[in-house]
Design an enzyme around this catalytic site. Structure first.
Site, PDB file in Angstrom:
ATOM      1  N   LYS A 102       0.854  -1.200   0.000  1.00  0.00           N
ATOM      2  CA  LYS A 102       0.000   0.000   0.000  1.00  0.00           C
ATOM      3  C   LYS A 102       0.886   1.244   0.000  1.00  0.00           C
ATOM      4  O   LYS A 102       1.860   1.303   0.758  1.00  0.00           O
ATOM      5  CB  LYS A 102      -0.914  -0.028   1.239  1.00  0.00           C
ATOM      6  CG  LYS A 102      -1.935   1.109   1.282  1.00  0.00           C
ATOM      7  CD  LYS A 102      -2.895   0.961   2.472  1.00  0.00           C
ATOM      8  CE  LYS A 102      -3.980   2.027   2.460  1.00  0.00           C
ATOM      9  NZ  LYS A 102      -4.920   1.910   3.591  1.00  0.00           N
ATOM     10  N   SER A 118     -10.000   1.969   2.349  1.00  0.00           N
ATOM     11  CA  SER A 118      -9.100   2.709   1.491  1.00  0.00           C
ATOM     12  C   SER A 118      -8.049   1.856   0.797  1.00  0.00           C
ATOM     13  O   SER A 118      -7.467   2.294  -0.183  1.00  0.00           O
ATOM     14  CB  SER A 118      -8.379   3.768   2.326  1.00  0.00           C
ATOM     15  OG  SER A 118      -7.519   3.139   3.279  1.00  0.00           O
ATOM     16  N   SER A 139     -10.525  -0.159   6.598  1.00  0.00           N
ATOM     17  CA  SER A 139      -9.865  -0.145   5.291  1.00  0.00           C
ATOM     18  C   SER A 139      -9.154  -1.425   4.866  1.00  0.00           C
ATOM     19  O   SER A 139      -8.685  -1.507   3.739  1.00  0.00           O
ATOM     20  CB  SER A 139      -8.853   0.991   5.245  1.00  0.00           C
ATOM     21  OG  SER A 139      -9.512   2.177   4.938  1.00  0.00           O
TER      22      SER A 139
HETATM   23  N1  GLN Z   1     -13.687   4.476   5.421  1.00  0.00           N
HETATM   24  C1  GLN Z   1     -13.187   4.966   6.663  1.00  0.00           C
HETATM   25  C2  GLN Z   1     -12.790   6.419   6.507  1.00  0.00           C
HETATM   26  O1  GLN Z   1     -12.987   6.925   5.479  1.00  0.00           O
HETATM   27  C3  GLN Z   1     -12.018   4.132   7.120  1.00  0.00           C
HETATM   28  C4  GLN Z   1     -10.787   4.390   6.361  1.00  0.00           C
HETATM   29  C5  GLN Z   1      -9.636   3.589   6.870  1.00  0.00           C
HETATM   30  O2  GLN Z   1      -9.810   2.592   7.574  1.00  0.00           O
HETATM   31  N2  GLN Z   1      -8.448   4.027   6.524  1.00  0.00           N
HETATM   32  O3  GLN Z   1     -12.310   7.014   7.403  1.00  0.00           O
END
Ligand code: GLN
Length: 494
Positions: free
Chosen positions: A78, A158, A182
């Site tokens: 990532k 994400s 995410s």
């Molecule tokens: N979808 C959640 C957010 O937008 C979690 C994102 C994440 O876990 N990095 O904050």
């Protein structure tokens, strides 16, 4: 022999040991597959030269009988993990061209163990999102298609590039980070497994920070056992991260096959949220039956503060993000837009460098931390967070694990659910409570929706007890026998 890109990590390691193929063969097969799948936009940066060098070094170790835990395994990283000398962007324009002078602990651990990096995987900008549509490098496309139409689907977010790469069989495993879901939500959307370990299990050193009290690294793979292998390498105490916990990492692979006989699995009633898709509820019931058939005892539990988790998260996460992202000012990192004076330079740099969702979070965060509202929002949210944590501690007096759905829906099309930010935030309604409490959680693929898309279930465990999650994940994996392939990988397997 099976196509090299369809092997699991465990199978590939066995093949490499027996010299059925070399690490270079394995890497070249994945590079070729990646080139054929560029339309998915999984990578912000391909690092094939690095991969080839790492694979050759792995082969040399195999020849000497000195192979390491992940030697020769091609993975996606990532693009939130700082990789020494290799561009790390967090999918933001503001970090374009940033080449960290150091390695994140997690990526360093994996390279120590012989992993081969194919590229830096696409993600939502600064890991803020649930659909991988906020990346400055364009959205990622899910390798799965639904039966009802041909629209491109989101991979979740994400860590969308990581999940899509593993599902498309262009990487054998991948790293992700999970702040509110995410890893687990994209794993569910892409039909693969992914685990967010306990907060503190993996070092956050060198991971671009979003919300420091929530961010945690973890792996994606196509089996529970592969996830266990990857986590084994990623995890461990690190003196460079004061929130990393000095708690021994057990040998996950040695206990994973123990099954769930005698374990108590809690089913929290608050996760039966009004309006949840009946398909998801049915899948959940199937999961309960699977664990029961495998010998687990099912108990009803209650986590009453679950209903406040999402709201609390959207105070705490933006608050921490506004503080963490204050460091991007055009002076120390990446992009800079020259202004008339210093303040003007800050403003112009940040206006040009950050995307819309990131700006929204910074504004919310700044507001909830402001002198007049700090107690009303931020401090209140911190107190509610404690209650959410307490719910889990109480529940774990009655059971060893919890089973819930991972996400309220299957993958949706690009453009859907995008009318307002709150609709998007609701994607994480099942994953956020465990994030707020720092508990480990894993998504395992269990079945397909009527429209032909993968659906996952979430296993939540006690702090630092990922080993038990892996046991249950493998039991579900055996019972579910999820063998469906995304269309893209079907074509290659044929
Ligand atoms: N979808 C959640 C957010 O937008 C979690 C994102 C994440 O876990 N990095 O904050």
């Amino acid at each position: 022999m099976k196509n090299l890109t369809s092997l699991t990590i465990k199978e590939a390691l066995a093949g490499l040991k027996k010299k059925d193929f070399s690490a270079v063969d394995l890497t070249e097969a994945h590079i070729k597959a990646t080139e054929a799948a560029r339309h998915l936009n999984c990578y912000i940066l391909e690092t094939f030269d690095i991969a080839r060098k790492q694979a050759a070094a792995s082969d040399a170790r195999y020849a000497k009988g000195e192979a390491r835990l992940l030697d020769g395994i091609p993975i996606a990283m990532k693009d939130l993990f700082c990789t020494e000398g290799v561009q790390t962007t967090a999918a933001s324009n503001i970090l374009k061209g940033f080449k960290p002078p150091y390695e994140s602990t997690v990526s360093g651990n994996m390279f120590r163990d012989g992993a081969v990096m194919l590229g830096k995987a696409n993600l939502d900008e600064f890991a803020m999102g649930s659909a991988n549509i906020t990346s400055a490098y364009g959205n990622v496309i899910n390798p799965w298609k639904r039966k009802s139409d041909d629209k491109p689907l989101v991979p979740g977010g994400s860590s969308g590039g990581s999940a899509a790469a593993v599902a498309a069989r262009i990487a054998m495993g991948a790293t992700g980070t999970d702040t509110g879901g995410s890893i687990r939500q994209p794993a569910s959307f892409c039909g693969i497994s992914g685990i967010k370990p306990t907060y503190g299990r993996c070092s956050r050193f060198g991971i671009v920070a979003f919300a420091s009290s929530l961010d945690q690294a973890g792996p994606f793979a196509r089996s529970a056992e592969d996830c266990a292998l990857l986590l084994q390498s990623m995890a461990g105490y690190d003196s460079k991260d004061s929130t990393s916990v000095n708690c021994p990492v057990p040998d996950y692979a040695s206990t994973i096959a123990q099954g769930v006989k005698g374990l108590k699995v809690g089913v929290p009633k608050e996760y039966r949220i009004d309006g949840t898709n009946p398909e998801i509820l049915k899948l959940w019931e199937r999961g309960v039956e699977m664990l029961k058939d495998a010998g687990a005892e099912i108990v009803d539990v209650s986590l009453p503060y679950t209903k406040y988790a999402l709201q609390t998260y959207y105070v705490i996460a933006p608050a921490e993000c506004s503080s963490n992202l204050a460091r991007y000012d055009g002076v120390r990192f990446g992009q800079r837009v020259e202004g008339d004076n210093l303040i003007d330079t800050y403003e112009k740099t940040r206006a040009a460098g950050f995307g819309k969702e990131v700006k929204r979070r910074i504004l919310i965060g700044t507001y909830v931390l402001s002198a007049g509202y700090y107690d009303a929002y931020y401090n209140k949210a911190r107190r509610v967070r404690k209650l959410i944590w307490q719910d889990f501690i109480e529940a774990y007096k009655k059971c060893d694990l919890l089973l819930t759905p991972t996400a309220p829906t299957a993958a949706f099309a690009i453009g859907e659910n995008m009318q307002d930010p709150v609709t998007m935030y609701l994607n994480d309604v099942f994953t956020i409570p465990a994030s707020m409490a720092g508990m480990p959680g894993m998504s395992v693929p269990v079945g397909l929706s009527a429209d032909g898309l993968p659906l996952g279930l979430q296993l939540l465990g006690k702090p630092f007890d990922e080993a038990t999650i892996f046991r249950a994940a493998q039991a579900i994996e055996k019972a579910a026998n999820f063998t469906a392939l995304p269309q893209l990988a079907q074509a290659r397997a044929a």
